[in-house]
Design an enzyme around this catalytic site. Structure first.
Site, PDB file in Angstrom:
ATOM      1  N   SER A 188       0.767  -1.115  -0.051  1.00 45.26           N
ATOM      2  CA  SER A 188      -0.029   0.015   0.064  1.00 45.26           C
ATOM      3  C   SER A 188       0.959   1.282   0.013  1.00 45.26           C
ATOM      4  CB  SER A 188      -1.081  -0.123   1.120  1.00 45.26           C
ATOM      5  OG  SER A 188      -1.965   0.931   0.893  1.00 45.26           O
ATOM      6  N   HIS A 224      -7.543  -5.425  -1.671  1.00 43.43           N
ATOM      7  CA  HIS A 224      -6.346  -4.709  -1.168  1.00 43.43           C
ATOM      8  C   HIS A 224      -5.255  -5.520  -0.336  1.00 43.43           C
ATOM      9  CE1 HIS A 224      -3.879  -1.254  -0.920  1.00 43.43           C
ATOM     10  NE2 HIS A 224      -4.004  -1.446   0.613  1.00 43.43           N
ATOM     11  N   ASP A 254      -9.003  -4.563  -6.607  1.00 41.74           N
ATOM     12  CA  ASP A 254      -8.685  -3.885  -5.459  1.00 41.74           C
ATOM     13  C   ASP A 254      -9.560  -2.350  -5.714  1.00 41.74           C
ATOM     14  OD1 ASP A 254      -7.935  -2.006  -3.642  1.00 41.74           O
ATOM     15  OD2 ASP A 254      -5.753  -2.648  -3.829  1.00 41.74           O
TER      16      ASP A 254
END
Length: 829
Positions: free
Chosen positions: A687, A795, A761
Site C-alpha cells: 500500500s 487490497h 482492488d
C-alpha cells in the site's frame, strides 16, 4: 500447480514457494477467545488463516460501496470460524477440558457467534456450500447449549435465512433474538434490460459543491438501485428458542438494531430512497426509530437526507443527529450528538458539537437535555453511572485530544478536563478505562474500591509508550484528585504483557481491589502469546492456554529493536531480525529486506518517539516480510519513516527529501553493524509502503538493489481531492501531487521492481489501473520490471493460491536480483 524454483519462471499458472516458506504460510492460526457474560466460560473460536480461491471467485455485486455475496446474501468474503470449543474457567483459574460445539454439518462456515445475556446459550450462523443445492448457501441461525455443546437450527424451516449484508441478529433477552432475514416473499433478482431506456445522466446544475475522494462502486442507474434493494432489504423477525418466528415491522433496508439495556425497546436504523449516485450507502437517506421489543413503533428520532456535501477535510461530519445509541448505565435513555458547524470542520464555531440525552419515551413537551458542549469533534463516550462518564473529543489539524469527566446526573457539577494532550505524543497517553459488564449485558466503566478507603477509583489500561519500548500498565486513578497509583506493569526485561479484560461475576457495582482478577496476555521474542489470569492481592499469575509455536523452524530467530538518527537529528527506530543460528563473525553480512511504511507527524518530538516493544512475539501473517528469515535474509521491519510538517509546513511539502533521509539512516545503521551487505539490500512494502518503494528506487538507487511493491498507488492526480493525510486538493497543491506521484519519476527507476496488485482492488486511490499504468510507464523507459495481477483479490490478499504465488514471486525476485544480484544495474551503483 507448479513448484518452479527461483532459478526459473513460468509465465502462467499458480506457483508454490520453497518448502520452508510454505510451512510458514500454512502455519495454523491461533483461535479467537470470547468470555461468557458471567466470565465462567471461554470460547475458543477456531479459524483458517487463508481462504481457497474458489471462495473469492463467488459471484459478487458491488453496489453503493457494499460488497455482496449474492449466493448467500451476505457481505462478501466474510472471514469465518471452522469450530467452537467451550472451556469452563475453574476456581483455581485453570481451564477445564474442551467441549466441542457439535450438531452442525461438517465443513460448515460459522459466523456471528454471540452469547445469550445469561450465558447459557450461543447463537451463531451456519453456512454450508453444496453445488446442487443453492438454498444451502444461505446462512441459517443455530443455537447451542453452552453446557453440553449440542447445537441445532433455531427454526425448523430451511426458508428462514439471514440477510447478512448489513446485520445479522441480536439477543433481545435470554430467549429471543431479533434477526435480519431474507423476506419470504422475495422473488428472483431483477433482470437488466438489454437495451437501455436512455443515457446515464448526472447533473449539478444547482452548482452545489460536492467533493468525494473518488469512491468506487457507486450506484449508476435504476437497475443498480433495484439490485441494491433486492439484496439489502430485510424482514426483521423475532425468533424464540421454541422455534417460533414473528415478523417485526415491514421489510426495509435495515442497517442496525440495538436493544435497550432494560430489553423494552429497540433502536432501529434504516436507509431508504431516494438513493444517491454520488456517495456510498453509508451516506444515503437515513431513518432512526425507537420501537418496543414486541414490535410497536414508539417514535421517529430523525429522517436525514443524503449526505452528499460533507467537506473532504478531516473532522467534517454529517449534519443532524449522529452517534445515536443507548446509555449503557441506564435502562432506556438515548444519547446522540449534533454538529453546530453544519458538519464543516472549516467553520470556526463554539461549541462545535453538543451531546444530548433523552428517555426512549419522553413525557409530552419534554425536550432533550444537553449533557455536554464540545469545542473539538466528539469521538466517544464511556458511561459509568450518574456520577461519572468520560467524553472524548479530538481535532486532527492540531492533533489535540481531550477527555472530560462529566456527571450525567448532576447539573450542578461542572464538567472538567481530565486529560488534554497531543495524541501523536504517545508518551503522554494515560490509557483507557477498563470496562465491566453489567447485569443487563452492557459494558460500563469499572469502579474500584480499596479496603478502608471511601474514595472511588477507576483502572486505566495503558499501552505504556516509553523510550525503551512499550511497557503496558494498569493505573489506579482517583477521579476526584487525578492522582495515580501503578498497580501493575509488564515485565520489561524479557516479556511483553497486556491487560486484556476484567474477570469476575457480572452485575457487581464496585470491585474490591483485593479481589481483582485480570485476563492478561504474555509473550516474548520467541514465545507465542499465552493467556493468564492475574489475581490480587498477591498478583498470582495462572497460565490458562498452551498454544504451540506456529513456526518451529524460526523459533530461535534473533530480534532487536535498534535506534539511530536521521541527519536532521530526528531519532529513529527499527526492528532488526536475523535468522536462527546467525553468527556475524562466521556468516558475515547478509542480504537484507527493508520493509517499511511512512507515517506523517506534526512535530519532530512525536516522530522520534518509540512505538512497539522489543519483547513482542515475532508473529507472521501469511504475506509477512519475516517469512524470508527462512531463506537466510536479514529483515529490517518497520524502520521509522517519519514525514514531518512543523509550523506552517505540511508533511508532504518535503516528502521525498525526508523519505530518502530516513531510508539512508536505516541502511547506514545495518551496514555499520555488519549484518547487511550494502550491495544486497532490497526494499519493499504494501500500500503506502509500495508507494514508498517506488520513490526510493527512483530517488535513492544507491541504497537498494531491487524492490517489491504490493498494492500501491503511483499516480496521486487520480485522487485529486486528497489522499492519506493530505487534505489539500490537486488544484491547491499541484506541485505536491506531481512530485509525490512515482509515475512522474518512472524514467529514474533503473533497479528491478516487482509490482503486485489485487485484480479487483477497489480501495480508494488504489484501483488496479494504478499498477497497470505505472508498469506501462516503466516499460516505456526500458525498466527491468514485472507486474503480477492476482485474480479476485482486493487490497489485502486472502486466497491461499494467491498468497503462495505472492511469496513465490517475492522469493524469486529476491533470489535473482538481491541474493544473486544479476540485474543490469549493480546493487549500490
Amino acid at each position: 500447480m507448479g513448484t518452479a524454483g527461483a532459478e526459473s519462471v513460468q509465465e502462467s499458472g499458480f506457483q508454490l514457494p520453497a518448502p520452508e516458506l510454505r510451512e510458514i504460510v500454512d502455519a495454523p492460526a491461533l483461535p479467537s477467545l470470547s468470555f461468557s457474560p458471567q466470565r465462567d466460560k471461554i470460547l475458543f473460536l477456531k479459524r483458517s488463516s487463508l481462504l481457497p480461491l474458489v471462495e473469492l471467485a463467488r459471484p459478487e455485486e458491488k453496489l453503493a460501496s457494499a460488497k455482496i455475496d449474492v449466493k448467500c446474501n451476505a457481505k462478501s468474503r466474510m472471514p469465518f470460524f471452522t469450530g467452537i470449543g467451550i472451556h469452563r474457567l475453574l476456581p483455581d483459574d485453570s481451564l477445564g477440558p474442551e467441549k466441542e460445539v457439535h450438531g452442525y454439518p461438517d465443513g460448515a462456515k460459522i459466523n456471528f457467534v454471540s452469547w445469550s445475556p445469561d450465558g447459557k446459550r450461543l447463537a451463531f450462523s451456519v453456512q454450508v456450500d453444496e453445488e446442487d443445492n443453492v438454498s444451502s448457501c444461505k446462512l441459517r441461525v443455530w443455537i447451542a447449549d453452552a453446557e453440553t455443546g449440542e447445537a441445532k437450527p433455531l427454526f425448523e424451516s430451511p426458508d428462514i435465512c439471514l440477510n447478512a449484508v448489513f446485520g445479522s441478529f441480536v439477543w433481545v433477552n435470554n430467549s429471543t433474538l431479533l434477526i435480519f432475514t431474507i423476506p419470504l416473499s422475495r422473488g428472483d433478482p431483477p433482470k437488466k434490460t438489454m437495451v437501455p431506456l436512455g443515457p446515464k445522466i448526472q447533473s449539478n446544475e444547482q452548482k452545489n459543491i460536492i467533493i468525494s475522494r473518488m469512491t468506487d462502486n457507486l450506484l449508476k442507474d435504476e437497475y443498480d438501485e433495484s439490485l441494491f434493494d433486492y439484496y439489502t432489504t430485510a424482514q426483521l423477525v423475532l425468533g424464540s428458542l421454541d422455534g417460533t418466528a414473528k415478523d417485526f415491522g415491514t421489510p426495509a433496508v435495515y442497517t442496525a438494531v440495538e436493544p435497550s439495556p432494560d430489553q423494552k425497546y429497540v433502536l432501529i436504523t434504516s436507509i431508504h430512497r431516494p438513493y444517491s449516485y454520488k456517495v456510498p450507502c453509508a451516506r444515503f437517506s437515513q431513518k432512526v426509530q425507537v420501537w418496543t421489543t414486541d414490535g410497536k413503533l414508539v417514535r421517529e428520532l430523525c429522517d436525514l437526507p443524503p449526505a452528499e456535501d460533507i467537506p473532504v477535510c478531516y473532522n467534517s461530519v454529517r449534519e443532524g443527529m449522529r452517534s445515536i445509541s443507548w446509555r449503557a448505565d441506564k435502562p432506556s435513555t438515548l444519547y446522540w450528538v449534533e454538529a453546530q458547524d453544519r458538519g464543516d470542520a472549516n467553520v470556526e464555531v463554539s461549541p462545535r458539537d453538543i451531546i444530548y440525552t433523552q428517555p426512549a419515551e419522553p413525557a409530552a413537551g419534554e425536550k432533550p437535555e444537553i449533557l455536554h458542549k464540545l469545542d473539538l469533534r466528539f469521538r466517544s463516550v464511556s458511561w459509568c453511572d450518574d456520577s461519572l462518564a468520560l467524553v472524548n473529543e479530538t481535532w486532527y489539524k492540531t492533533s489535540q485530544t481531550r477527555t472530560w469527566l462529566v456527571c450525567p446526573g448532576s447539573k450542578d457539577v461542572a464538567p472538567h478536563v481530565l486529560f488534554d494532550r497531543v495524541f501523536e505524543n504517545v508518551y503522554s497517553d494515560p490509557g483507557s478505562p477498563m470496562m465491566t459488564r453489567t447485569s443487563t449485558g452492557t459494558n460500563v466503566i469499572a469502579k474500584i474500591k480499596k479496603e478502608n478507603d471511601e474514595q472511588i477509583y477507576i483502572l486505566l489500561n495503558g499501552r505504556g509508550f516509553t523510550p525503551e519500548g512499550n511497557i503496558p500498565f494498569l493505573d489506579l486513578f482517583d477521579i476526584n484528585t487525578g492522582s495515580k497509583e501503578r498497580i501493575w506493569e509488564s515485565n520489561k526485561e524479557k516479556y511483553f504483557e497486556t491487560a486484556v479484560a476484567l474477570v469476575f461475576g457480572q452485575g457487581e457495582e464496585d470491585i474490591n481491589l483485593n479481589q481483582l482478577k485480570i485476563l492478561t496476555s504474555k509473550e516474548s521474542k520467541t514465545e507465542i502469546t499465552q493467556y493468564h489470569i492475574l489475581s490480587w492481592p498477591l498478583k498470582k499469575s495462572s497460565q490458562i492456554t498452551n498454544f504451540p509455536h506456529p513456526y518451529p523452524t524460526l523459533a530461535s530467530l534473533q530480534k532487536e529493536m535498534i535506534k539511530y538518527q536521521r541527519k536532521d537529528g530526528v531519532p529513529l527506530t527499527a526492528t532488526l531480525y536475523l535468522p536462527p543460528g546467525y553468527d556475524q563473525s562466521k556468516d558475515g553480512p547478509l542480504p537484507c529486506l527493508f520493509w517499511a511504511y511512512p507515517e506523517d507527524y506534526k512535530s519532530k518530538d512525536a516522530a522520534g518517539q518509540v512505538r512497539g516493544s522489543p519483547n513482542e512475539f515475532s508473529g507472521m501473517t501469511p504475506t509477512s516480510s519475516l517469512i524470508f528469515l527462512a531463506r537466510r535474509f536479514a529483515v529490517l521491519a518497520g524502520p521509522s519513516i517519519p514525514i514531518i510538517g512543523e509550523g506552517d509546513k505540511l508533511p508532504n511539502d518535503r516528502f521525498v527529501e525526508q523519505l530518502v533521509s530516513s531510508a539512508e539512516a536505516a541502511v547506514e545503521e545495518v551496514v555499520r553493524r555488519g549484518v547487511a551487505d550494502p550491495s544486497r539490500i532490497a526494499v519493499g512494502g504494501h500500500s503506502y509502503g509500495a508507494f514508498m518503494t517506488a520513490h526510493l528506487l527512483a530517488h535513492a538507487p544507491h541504497l537498494f538493489c531491487c524492490g517489491i511493491a504490493r498494492s500501491g498507488s503511483y499516480n496521486k492526480t487520480l485522487t485529486p481531492f486528497g489522499f492519506m493525510t493530505e487534505f489539500r486538493t490537486l488544484w491547491e497543491a499541484t506541485n505536491v501531487y506531481i512530485e509525490m506521484s512515482p509515475i512522474t519519476h518512472a524514467n529514474k527507476i533503473k533497479k528491478p521492481i516487482l509490482i503486485i496488485h489485487g485484480e479487483v482492488d477497489d480501495k480508494v486511490g488504489l484501483f488496479p489501473m494504478q499498477a497497470e499504468r505505472f508498469f506501462d510507464a516503466l516499460k516505456g523507459h526500458g525498466a527491468l520490471s514485472r507486474l503480477v495481477l492476482l485474480p479476485f483479490e482486493h487490497h489485502v490478499y486472502a486466497a491461499h493460491e494467491n498468497v503462495m504465488h505472492v511469496i513465490w514471486e517475492t522469493d524469486r525476485w529476491l533470489q535473482k536480483y538481491c541474493l544473486s544480484n544479476t540485474s543490469d544495474g549493480k546493487c549500490g551503483a
